[in-house]
Design a protein around this motif. Sequence first.
Motif, PDB file in Angstrom:
ATOM      1  N   VAL A 163       0.930  -1.095  -0.095  1.00  0.00           N
ATOM      2  CA  VAL A 163       0.039  -0.185   0.016  1.00  0.00           C
ATOM      3  C   VAL A 163       1.015   1.058   0.003  1.00  0.00           C
ATOM      4  N   GLU A 167       0.789   3.894  -2.991  1.00  0.00           N
ATOM      5  CA  GLU A 167       0.319   5.391  -2.527  1.00  0.00           C
ATOM      6  C   GLU A 167       1.585   6.250  -3.056  1.00  0.00           C
ATOM      7  N   GLN A 230      -8.984  -5.632  -9.875  1.00  0.00           N
ATOM      8  CA  GLN A 230      -8.283  -4.557 -10.343  1.00  0.00           C
ATOM      9  C   GLN A 230      -7.945  -4.672 -11.947  1.00  0.00           C
ATOM     10  N   ASN A 236      -8.926   1.645  -7.502  1.00  0.00           N
ATOM     11  CA  ASN A 236      -7.786   2.001  -6.617  1.00  0.00           C
ATOM     12  C   ASN A 236      -7.257   1.005  -5.915  1.00  0.00           C
ATOM     13  N   ALA A 238      -4.649   0.370  -4.197  1.00  0.00           N
ATOM     14  CA  ALA A 238      -4.085   0.792  -2.817  1.00  0.00           C
ATOM     15  C   ALA A 238      -5.134   0.881  -1.721  1.00  0.00           C
ATOM     16  N   ALA A 239      -6.259   1.467  -1.909  1.00  0.00           N
ATOM     17  CA  ALA A 239      -7.519   1.475  -1.014  1.00  0.00           C
ATOM     18  C   ALA A 239      -7.831   0.006  -0.887  1.00  0.00           C
ATOM     19  N   ARG A 242      -5.747  -1.789   1.565  1.00  0.00           N
ATOM     20  CA  ARG A 242      -5.680  -1.321   2.808  1.00  0.00           C
ATOM     21  C   ARG A 242      -6.602  -1.848   3.604  1.00  0.00           C
ATOM     22  N   THR A 243      -7.876  -1.936   2.895  1.00  0.00           N
ATOM     23  CA  THR A 243      -8.834  -2.391   3.553  1.00  0.00           C
ATOM     24  C   THR A 243      -8.735  -3.942   3.868  1.00  0.00           C
TER      25      THR A 243
END
Length: 326
Positions: A163, A167, A230, A236, A238-239, A242-243
């Motif tokens: 991540v 980012e 993806q 996104n 990265a999001a 992160r989740t």
Amino acid sequence: MDQPIVVAVMVSGAVLLVAVSMVLRLAARSREVRLAHFIGRFHTIDSVAVDEPKAGWKETLTTRLNHAIARRDYVQATRIDLVRAGLNVKPTQFFLIRLILALVGALLGSTLLRGAGTIPFLVGGVGGFVGCYMLAPPYVAFRQRKRLDAFEKLFADGLDIMVGGLESGSSLTAAVELVSREMPAPLSTEFSRVLRDASLGMSYEDAFNGMYERVPSDDVGMLVSAVSVQFRVGGNLAAVLRTLSETVRDRQRIRGDIKTLTAQQSMTGWLITGIPFFMVVMLLLINREYMSQIFQPGPQRIIAGLGVVMIVIGNLVTRRILRINV
């Protein structure tokens, strides 16, 4: 110690030393063959292929035998199990080790029961062969569990590194390379394999699917799904990662809580399993003549055997009840 037992132990040790030397020699020869094959693909003189020396009949027979064995389904399953366990051993070498261990077990079992009669002699040999041959699968399964647990403990930190890389504007390749360089094994090993597969032309979706085959974890399955979505739909990444990292940490926390809550019951199950065997050993030490009657031919031996079977079944049932999947 009796002379036959000493001879059996010495012969078994010699067989093990020969087996280890054979396995090391096969591994070294395999590396040399792969290196020679890789160099031979690019070694040309004036655009004319270099004639390779003809292999002898032993090498040809060995190659054909390896190709014939490699096509079997159980060999493929064994190869997958060895990779999941992190063992750098080929299936043929693994089967050779199991066979040698089985022969050593048969030699020890038959030697220990040589003076008890023909039937005990045969039973000891067959029991030693089968018992030592079946020692390897539990060890491989244990290595798989240890490697999977170590991977899952590091997986959330690896996702955080990915991540951070995404980012900061890096590509997925750079993020995977960062994880393979910064994280310890086995996480770095698996991400290095993903990076290698991608550099050889494989898509990241297939590369992460290969990692999921080597590490059959639900956390890795969610990563494969995220990468697949993806690449097919966009978004996104990265999001999403992160989740996913937060979800993995929550799962690890719940697993830790469950392990803490069931620790007492698990210890109780092992104590209940071990107390009967402990009592038998103590009674044999205190009053051998009284306790040895249970091993005499008759109904008491059958009752003792049924008791052992029921103890094992009870332990398995207890462990199955305490196994909670999250």
